[in-house]
Design an enzyme around this catalytic site. Structure first.
Site, short mmCIF file in Angstrom:
data_model
loop_
_atom_site.label_atom_id
_atom_site.label_comp_id
_atom_site.label_asym_id
_atom_site.label_seq_id
_atom_site.Cartn_x
_atom_site.Cartn_y
_atom_site.Cartn_z
N ASN A 111 0.79 -1.15 0.03
CA ASN A 111 0.10 -0.02 -0.10
C ASN A 111 0.74 1.26 0.09
O ASN A 111 1.93 1.34 0.39
CB ASN A 111 -0.89 0.01 1.18
CG ASN A 111 -1.81 -1.28 1.05
OD1 ASN A 111 -2.11 -1.95 0.07
ND2 ASN A 111 -2.22 -1.39 2.33
N HIS A 128 5.92 -0.06 -2.64
CA HIS A 128 5.79 0.59 -3.42
C HIS A 128 5.93 2.18 -3.43
O HIS A 128 5.21 2.69 -4.15
CB HIS A 128 4.26 0.24 -4.29
CG HIS A 128 3.97 -1.27 -4.68
ND1 HIS A 128 2.97 -1.80 -4.85
CD2 HIS A 128 4.87 -2.19 -5.07
CE1 HIS A 128 3.13 -3.02 -5.04
NE2 HIS A 128 4.35 -3.25 -5.35
N CYS A 136 10.86 14.47 -8.35
CA CYS A 136 11.25 15.18 -9.64
C CYS A 136 11.82 14.16 -10.49
O CYS A 136 12.87 13.29 -10.30
CB CYS A 136 11.92 16.42 -9.51
SG CYS A 136 12.62 17.16 -11.01
N SER A 229 -4.17 -9.08 0.70
CA SER A 229 -3.76 -8.98 -0.66
C SER A 229 -4.10 -10.02 -1.45
O SER A 229 -4.12 -11.21 -0.96
CB SER A 229 -2.42 -8.94 -0.45
OG SER A 229 -1.46 -9.15 -1.68
N SER A 230 -4.77 -9.73 -2.56
CA SER A 230 -4.94 -10.78 -3.39
C SER A 230 -3.83 -11.63 -4.30
O SER A 230 -4.02 -12.67 -4.81
CB SER A 230 -5.67 -10.40 -4.76
OG SER A 230 -5.21 -9.31 -5.62
N CYS A 272 -9.77 -8.21 7.56
CA CYS A 272 -8.39 -7.73 8.04
C CYS A 272 -8.96 -7.07 9.62
O CYS A 272 -8.34 -7.33 10.76
CB CYS A 272 -7.39 -6.99 7.68
SG CYS A 272 -6.88 -7.83 6.18
#
Length: 300
Positions: A111, A128, A136, A229-230, A272
Site C-alpha cells: 500500500n 511501492h 522530480c 492482498s489478492s 483484516c
C-alpha cells in the site's frame, strides 16, 4: 492448506483462525499487506470482491508527456483531498500492536497510503513507495505531497470544489475524473522538471535495494502473515513463493481467493479489521518480548 469447509461460515472462520494462531504464535512473524487492509479506512482496492474494473495509469503512459501528467495530477489533486483524511483502521492498529508486543518483526506493505506509519508501525518497508511523497523526474528531488497540494490549489483555484463529492474515489489517491482540460501543472521547485508521486506505477520496477531488504526480512522470519492482498501481481506474490521455498509457514488473511492460496499453510477467509485484532489479542497474552511464546495459545 485448509481442509474441507466446516458446517457454518462462523465456525469456518473460528477454526481457520485457531489454525492460524497455532502457526503464528510459535514463531517470529513478518507481515505482507495489501489494499484489502485499507478498504475499511475508506480507500477502495483494485481487486477485492465487488470492486469495479479499473485501469490505472501505467508508468509508460505517465512519462509519455504533458497530456498524461496533466490528467494524472488533476485526478490526484481531487483524490488527495480525500485520501489525506483517511485514518488507520483496527487492522493497521493490530499490526502495530503485534510489533510492540514483540511478535511482529517486520512489515512489508504494497500500500502507498501511509496508514501503517500513522498507526505506529516502525519496522516497515513501503514496497511501492508512499503517495505522500513526490519526486522530480529531472533531478530526483523529493518533496512532501501536501506542499504540492497547496501549489496546485493556488494554480487551480476551486478545482476540487468544482469536481464535487459525487466523483468516485479511486485507489492510490486519485479520483475518477474525466474533465481535466485546463488543469495547470506545478513543476519541480528545484529544476523545473516534471513531478511524479514517489510510488511504483504499474509497469515500473520496484527499486532493487528495496526488494533485497524485503527478501532479507522474509529470510529472517519464522512465519509470513499475508493480510488483505489478492497477490495478483508478482510484486507481492514472489515473497510468498520465497517463503514457501525456504520452508517458512504462510498464513493468508483475505476476503476471497488469492493467487497464493496453494502456497499457504492456513487460509483465513475474513476481513483484516476483524481477524488481525483477534491475533493481536493473543499476542498480548502469549508472546514474550523476544518473539517467542509461553507455550499457550489463548483466544479471547
Amino acid at each position: 492448506m485448509l481442509e474441507g469447509a466446516p458446517d457454518t461460515p462462523g465456525k469456518a472462520l473460528d477454526e481457520a483462525l485457531d489454525r492460524a494462531l497455532g502457526v503464528l504464535a510459535s514463531r517470529p512473524v513478518v507481515a505482507l499487506t495489501g489494499a484489502g487492509l485499507s478498504t475499511d479506512s475508506g480507500i477502495p482496492d483494485y481487486r477485492g470482491p465487488g470492486s469495479p474494473r479499473r485501469t490505472p495509469m501505467t508508468y509508460q503512459e505517465f512519462v509519455s508527456g504533458h497530456h498524461a501528467q496533466r490528467r494524472y495530477w488533476a485526478r490526484s489533486h481531487v483524490g488527495w483531498a480525500r485520501m489525506a483524511r483517511a485514518e488507520p483502521n483496527p487492522g493497521h492498529h493490530a499490526l502495530a500492536d503485534l510489533e510492540r508486543a514483540g511478535a511482529l518483526h517486520g512489515l512489508i506493505t504494497q500500500n502507498v497510503d501511509g496508514l501503517h506509519t500513522a498507526a505506529g508501525s516502525r519496522t516497515l518497508i513501503d514496497l511501492h513507495g508512499r503517495i505522500a511523497d513526490v519526486v522530480c523526474l529531472g533531478c530526483d528531488r523529493r518533496s512532501p505531497r501536501d506542499e504540492l497540494q497547496r501549489r496546485l490549489a493556488a494554480l487551480n483555484p476551486g478545482f476540487v470544489e468544482a469536481a464535487g463529492e459525487s466523483v468516485e474515489t479511486a485507489p492510490d489517491g486519485d479520483a475518477a475524473l474525466e474533465a481535466t482540460d485546463g488543469f495547470r501543472l506545478a513543476e519541480c521547485a528545484g529544476c523545473g522538471g516534471a513531478l511524479k508521486p514517489d510510488v511504483v506505477f504499474f509497469g515500473e520496477n520496484v527499486p532493487r535495494d528495496r526488494v533485497a531488504r524485503a527478501y532479507a526480512m522474509v529470510d529472517a522470519a519464522g512465519s509470513l502473515l499475508v493480510a488483505g492482498s489478492s497477490l495478483a501481481v508478482m510484486s507481492g506474490l514472489r515473497f510468498v513463493r520465497h517463503a514457501r521455498k525456504i520452508g517458512t509457514p504462510v498464513v493468508i488473511v483475505n476476503r476471497g481467493q488469492t493467487r497464493g492460496d496453494d502456497l499457504a499453510d492456513v487460509l483465513v477467509d475474513g476481513g483484516c479489521s476483524e481477524v488481525l485484532p483477534a491475533i493481536a489479542a493473543v499476542a498480548r497474552l502469549s508472546w514474550t518480548d523476544d518473539g517467542r511464546t509461553n507455550g499457550t495459545v489463548v483466544r479471547s
